[in-house]
Design an enzyme around this catalytic site. Structure first.
Site, mmCIF file in Angstrom:
data_model
loop_
_atom_site.group_PDB
_atom_site.id
_atom_site.type_symbol
_atom_site.label_atom_id
_atom_site.label_comp_id
_atom_site.label_asym_id
_atom_site.label_seq_id
_atom_site.Cartn_x
_atom_site.Cartn_y
_atom_site.Cartn_z
ATOM 1 N N GLY A 1 0.767 -1.253 0.000
ATOM 2 C CA GLY A 1 0.000 0.000 0.000
ATOM 3 C C GLY A 1 0.791 1.292 0.000
ATOM 4 N N TRP B 1 2.612 2.966 -2.302
ATOM 5 C CA TRP B 1 2.384 3.913 -3.411
ATOM 6 C C TRP B 1 1.004 4.564 -3.275
ATOM 7 C CZ3 TRP B 1 4.389 2.656 -8.990
ATOM 8 C CH2 TRP B 1 5.770 2.470 -8.942
ATOM 9 N N ASP C 1 -4.670 -5.540 -6.240
ATOM 10 C CA ASP C 1 -3.594 -6.496 -5.950
ATOM 11 C C ASP C 1 -4.189 -7.869 -5.643
ATOM 12 O OD1 ASP C 1 -0.367 -5.825 -5.067
ATOM 13 O OD2 ASP C 1 -1.136 -7.836 -4.672
ATOM 14 N N ASP D 1 -6.834 -10.405 -9.491
ATOM 15 C CA ASP D 1 -5.755 -10.666 -10.441
ATOM 16 C C ASP D 1 -5.987 -9.743 -11.641
ATOM 17 O OD1 ASP D 1 -4.219 -11.676 -12.538
ATOM 18 O OD2 ASP D 1 -4.386 -13.734 -11.821
ATOM 19 N N ASP E 1 3.403 -1.137 -10.332
ATOM 20 C CA ASP E 1 4.618 -1.642 -9.672
ATOM 21 C C ASP E 1 4.514 -3.165 -9.589
ATOM 22 O OD1 ASP E 1 7.050 -1.438 -8.349
ATOM 23 O OD2 ASP E 1 6.162 -1.116 -6.376
ATOM 24 N N LYS F 1 6.380 -0.712 -14.322
ATOM 25 C CA LYS F 1 7.614 -1.449 -14.002
ATOM 26 C C LYS F 1 7.781 -2.672 -14.894
ATOM 27 C CE LYS F 1 8.275 -3.857 -9.929
ATOM 28 N NZ LYS F 1 8.652 -3.710 -8.511
HETATM 29 N N1 SAM Z 1 3.800 -0.552 -4.983
HETATM 30 C C1 SAM Z 1 3.566 -1.435 -3.845
HETATM 31 C C2 SAM Z 1 3.732 -0.618 -2.582
HETATM 32 O O1 SAM Z 1 4.295 0.488 -2.685
HETATM 33 O O2 SAM Z 1 3.299 -1.049 -1.516
HETATM 34 C C3 SAM Z 1 4.500 -2.614 -3.878
HETATM 35 C C4 SAM Z 1 4.163 -3.570 -5.010
HETATM 36 S S1 SAM Z 1 4.997 -5.110 -4.951
HETATM 37 C C5 SAM Z 1 6.592 -4.695 -5.489
HETATM 38 C C6 SAM Z 1 4.353 -5.952 -6.336
HETATM 39 C C7 SAM Z 1 2.908 -6.404 -6.195
HETATM 40 O O3 SAM Z 1 2.417 -6.893 -7.459
HETATM 41 C C8 SAM Z 1 2.697 -7.543 -5.183
HETATM 42 O O4 SAM Z 1 1.942 -7.098 -4.089
HETATM 43 C C9 SAM Z 1 1.949 -8.607 -5.999
HETATM 44 O O5 SAM Z 1 0.921 -9.270 -5.271
HETATM 45 C C10 SAM Z 1 1.360 -7.782 -7.145
HETATM 46 N N2 SAM Z 1 0.970 -8.611 -8.283
HETATM 47 C C11 SAM Z 1 1.739 -9.521 -8.930
HETATM 48 N N3 SAM Z 1 1.006 -10.138 -9.880
HETATM 49 C C12 SAM Z 1 -0.235 -9.594 -9.844
HETATM 50 C C13 SAM Z 1 -1.447 -9.828 -10.578
HETATM 51 N N4 SAM Z 1 -1.504 -10.769 -11.546
HETATM 52 N N5 SAM Z 1 -2.545 -9.092 -10.287
HETATM 53 C C14 SAM Z 1 -2.500 -8.167 -9.293
HETATM 54 N N6 SAM Z 1 -1.378 -7.900 -8.559
HETATM 55 C C15 SAM Z 1 -0.270 -8.611 -8.824
#
Ligand code: SAM
Length: 198
Positions: free
Chosen positions: A53, A55, A73, A90, A113, A153
């Site tokens: 959370g 960002w 997420d 998803d 991200d 990203k």
């Molecule tokens: N920007 C976030 C923060 O500042 O708290 C951190 C993000 S973290 C690096 C990457 C996120 O991408 C993870 O929480 C992961 O669950 C999510 N993610 C990966 N694949 C996903 C998908 N198919 N659908 C939704 N979220 C996904």
């Protein structure tokens, strides 16, 4: 171990904790914001891959009470605010209409991200990250307003130049390749930042 006592926590992790952010990743968005002014008061922001959370927290501070942040997420987030909507979904299963229902006039900013769980197989991680980045671009095509900003990203790898081209065709002016100072040195993540064509 007592909170705040982890000797392995790096500078950005400690700083995030002190400043009340959910993760050190906040400094990547903050640096991008200071450089490119992506977010403005009153904006509607879509934050893909928003857990835990940080960002979204940062975006909420900038957009203020007139703005809106929609976070998506797979994992839950603890954040709650009157102008924050969270969808535990998803992105590959989420339809653009579901997001459009929350922001019928579209979004001024789309952030992604999103990252796959890394496996150590660099090529596999690159391809999984690319699929997430492409999904973010698809959603941006549907939901980002003309002139709106995106920050996506991706883990670098052999197909990155092709993806960069796709993004360049979608964007107006130059697409920036941004590697934040707080990105860990072993990470291959970079961000593509630009504006949708008018
Ligand atoms: N920007 C976030 C923060 O500042 O708290 C951190 C993000 S973290 C690096 C990457 C996120 O991408 C993870 O929480 C992961 O669950 C999510 N993610 C990966 N694949 C996903 C998908 N198919 N659908 C939704 N979220 C996904």
């Amino acid at each position: 171990m007592a909170k705040g006592k982890n000797p392995w926590a790096d500078h950005y992790t400690r700083k995030a904790r002190e400043e009340g952010f959910a993760a050190r990743s906040v400094y990547k968005l903050r640096e991008a914001q200071e450089k490119y002014r992506l977010l403005r008061p009153g904006d509607r922001v879509l934050d893909l891959g928003c857990a835990p959370g940080a960002w979204s927290q940062y975006a909420l501070r900038i957009v203020g009470p007139r703005g809106l942040v929609v976070g998506v997420d797979l994992s839950p987030v603890k954040l709650s605010a009157p102008n924050f909507v969270f969808l535990q979904r998803d992105v590959f299963e989420l339809r653009p209409e579901e997001l459009r229902a929350l922001a019928p006039e579209g979004f001024q900013v789309i952030l992604s991200d999103m990252a796959p769980k890394t496996t150590g197989d660099r090529s596999g991680d690159h391809f999984r990250s690319l699929a997430l980045a492409r999904r973010a671009l698809e959603l941006a095509r549907e939901l980002l307003l003309p002139g709106g900003y995106f920050m996506i990203k991706v883990f670098e790898g052999e197909r990155f130049p092709l993806f960069r081209k796709e993004v360049e065709e979608y964007a107006q002016q130059k697409v920036r390749i941004f590697r934040p100072k707080s990105t860990r040195s072993r990470s291959r993540e970079i961000f593509l930042i630009g504006q949708r064509k008018n």
